[in-house]
Design an enzyme around this catalytic site. Structure first.
Site: not given
Ligand code: G1P
Ligand code: ZN
Length: 544
Positions: A113-114, A280, A282-283, A377
């Site tokens: 992801s991020h 990826d 989704d955000r 998302k």
């Molecule tokens: C974090 C975000 C959560 C999101 C997830 C995946 O998870 O807080 O809302 O669904 O990334 O993108 P966390 O690191 O808090 O468990």
């Molecule tokens: Zn992501």
């Protein structure tokens, strides 16, 4: 081509977190590490023989090598076909779209992801089920059990597959179809939003926008949608070429990491609208000219204006938000007389509500919003939703948000993250807080009186599954809240997240700086949880 059975031993640390298994690339490069996890996925699911698997990732470092391994393992384990994003790339929402459109058995998405990418950064893998959404906890728990019992895995002894040319290749008795997923995804968006209206709005030349793909997966999707189909000027999408290390950046669309976009939107001659998406796809982050929309407000505003969008013109069945997300959307739901569900953090908890039609829109404070069009998302979907609303209302982003606050009140909201804290200390902080809960209820702290103090537990209304210890909530009688939880996506030490929220119905008090408005609650969170003492930190690493 023969099927090899390779002996292996369990790795203790393969428990999926909030969104799949995320580790350093170096961890995934250990002999058998990826293979063990993939075989454990296959061992925990039944009935996939001859069926279709969707495969793709956000293009980060190690994506291509991992894809080759997974293809050969899918073939050896008896899948009939893999639908593969061209170049091994699929955004997370596009993967969800492809699974649903092709009624695939499931999908494997390679992404962290991020989190930053590159040889010294992160990689990740997650399994999505046939509804296109992340595997629910009962599936991820079963996968974890398999990882702890695994003794061998199966892989086809074969040449690497051509990932880059569209077409269908044979791998043993399995077909690999390399697909262009951008078209499928863009078609889906065109079926939800009023593209003609948005196109005319952009073509007028008065409205200017800037989209930042942060060198991550959405680049090609954003160019196709905004520049090709909606006629935005070439160059509207910046950082549009996906890179294995995201250009050395941190592909997280927030005010800290998307500073290039923030500088433009807060600079001279700023455009009217700006948006960024993550690794990826989704955000999303939504900006107006010199104006930031918090993700929690964004969810509430989309819900309040959903009727303006063709795909939701008949109204919403319900809405859902993760527990730490602000309660702004609850007020919209009350006004619309629809249900509002509060789920634990992570998109996997929305799947059931979307499947049975209890919720239409879902969102999280972590820059994630989506709907029943897929089961993830969806960053670009959120951007299009905003564009559609802007094109109908012909107001600025700031005007729309302020009008929303005037109608519903303002939920001041912020998240304070303490990253890479010593895990033991973070766990002790949480344990200490948990032990205090019975004594906190009803207590007065300055002007705040505690209404409830608990450790959030969720019972799924569809399958009755229970998820416990999902975050400590301290709610006050005036509607303010402080929530504490540990991240389930980090790969180094622990990340403590503190979520702060207060409610302001009076429009004359709605113009305060967020951190200032939350000042007292911030101090209170430290007083109650002893954050500085336990973490040894004076201030958060990231404030969003
Ligand atoms: C974090 C975000 C959560 C999101 C997830 C995946 O998870 O807080 O809302 O669904 O990334 O993108 P966390 O690191 O808090 O468990
Ligand atoms: Zn992501």
């Amino acid at each position: 081509m023969s099927i090899k059975t390779v002996s292996t031993q369990p790795f203790a640390d393969q428990k999926p977190g909030t969104s799949g298994l995320r580790k350093r690339v170096k961890a995934f490069q250990q002999q058998n590490y990826l293979e063990n996890f993939v075989q454990s996925i296959f061992n925990s699911i039944k009935g996939y023989q001859g069926k279709t698997l969707v495969l793709g990732g956000d293009g980060r470092y190690y994506n291509r090598q991992a894809i080759q391994i997974i293809l050969k393992m899918a073939a050896a384990n008896g899948f009939g076909k893999v639908l593969l994003g061209q170049g091994g790339i699929l955004s997370t929402p596009a993967a969800s779209c492809v699974i649903r459109k092709n009624q695939a058995f499931g999908g494997i998405i390679l992404s962290a992801s991020h989190n930053p990418g590159g040889p010294d950064n992160d990689f990740g893998i997650k399994y999505n089920i046939s509804n296109g959404g992340p595997a629910p906890e009962k599936v991820t728990n079963a996968i974890y059990t398999q990882t702890q019992e695994i003794t061998n895995y199966q892989i086809l002894d074969a040449e690497d597959v051509n990932l880059d040319d569209l077409g269908t290749w044979q791998l043993g008795s399995m077909a690999v179809e390399v697909i262009n997923s951008v078209a499928d995804y863009a078609d889906l968006m065109a079926s939800i939003f009023n593209f003609e209206l948005i196109r005319n709005f952009i073509a007028g030349g008065k409205f200017k926008m800037c989209i930042d793909s942060m060198h991550a997966v959405t680049g090609p999707y954003a160019i196709e949608i905004f520049e090709s189909r909606l006629g935005a000027p070439i160059g509207t999408v910046q950082n549009a070429t996906p890179l294995e290390d995201f250009g050395g950046g941190h592909p997280d669309p927030n005010l800290v990491y998307a500073h290039e976009l923030v500088d433009i939107l807060y600079g001279e001659n700023a455009p009217d609208f700006g948006a960024a998406s993550d690794g990826d796809g989704d955000r999303n982050m939504i900006l107006g000219r010199k104006f930031f929309v918090t993700p929690s407000d964004s969810l509430a505003i989309l819900a309040a204006n959903a009727k303006l969008v063709p795909g939701y013109s008949s109204g919403l069945a319900g809405v859902a938000r993760s527990m730490p997300t602000s309660q702004a959307v609850d007020r919209v739901a009350a006004e619309l007389e629809i249900d509002c569900y509060e789920t634990p953090t992570g998109w996997k908890f929305f799947g059931n509500l979307l499947d049975v039609g209890k919720a239409t829109l879902c969102g999280e404070e972590s820059f994630g919003t989506g709907s029943n069009h897929v089961r993830e998302k969806d960053g670009l979907w959120a951007v299009l939703f905003w564009l559609n609303i802007l094109a109908v209302k012909q107001q600025s982003v700031e005007e729309i948000v302020q009008e929303h606050w005037r109608t519903y009140g303002r939920n001041y909201y912020s998240r304070h993250d303490y990253e890479e804290v010593n895990s033991e200390k973070a766990n002790t902080l949480m344990a200490n807080l948990r032990s205090l809960l019975p004594t906190i209820a009803g207590k007065q702290f300055g002007k705040y009186q505690v209404d409830y103090a608990d450790d959030f537990s969720y019972t799924d209304t569809v399958d009755d599954s229970v998820s416990e210890k999902q975050g400590i909530r301290i709610g006050f009688t005036d509607g303010s809240r402080i929530v504490f939880r540990l991240s389930g996506t980090g790969t180094q030490g622990a990340t403590l997240r503190i979520y702060l929220e207060s409610y302001e119905p009076d429009i004359t008090n709605q113009g305060t700086d967020t951190q200032q408005a939350l000042d007292d609650l911030i101090a209170l969170s430290d007083e109650i949880a002893q954050v500085r003492q336990f973490t040894g930190r004076e201030k958060p690493t990231v404030i969003t």
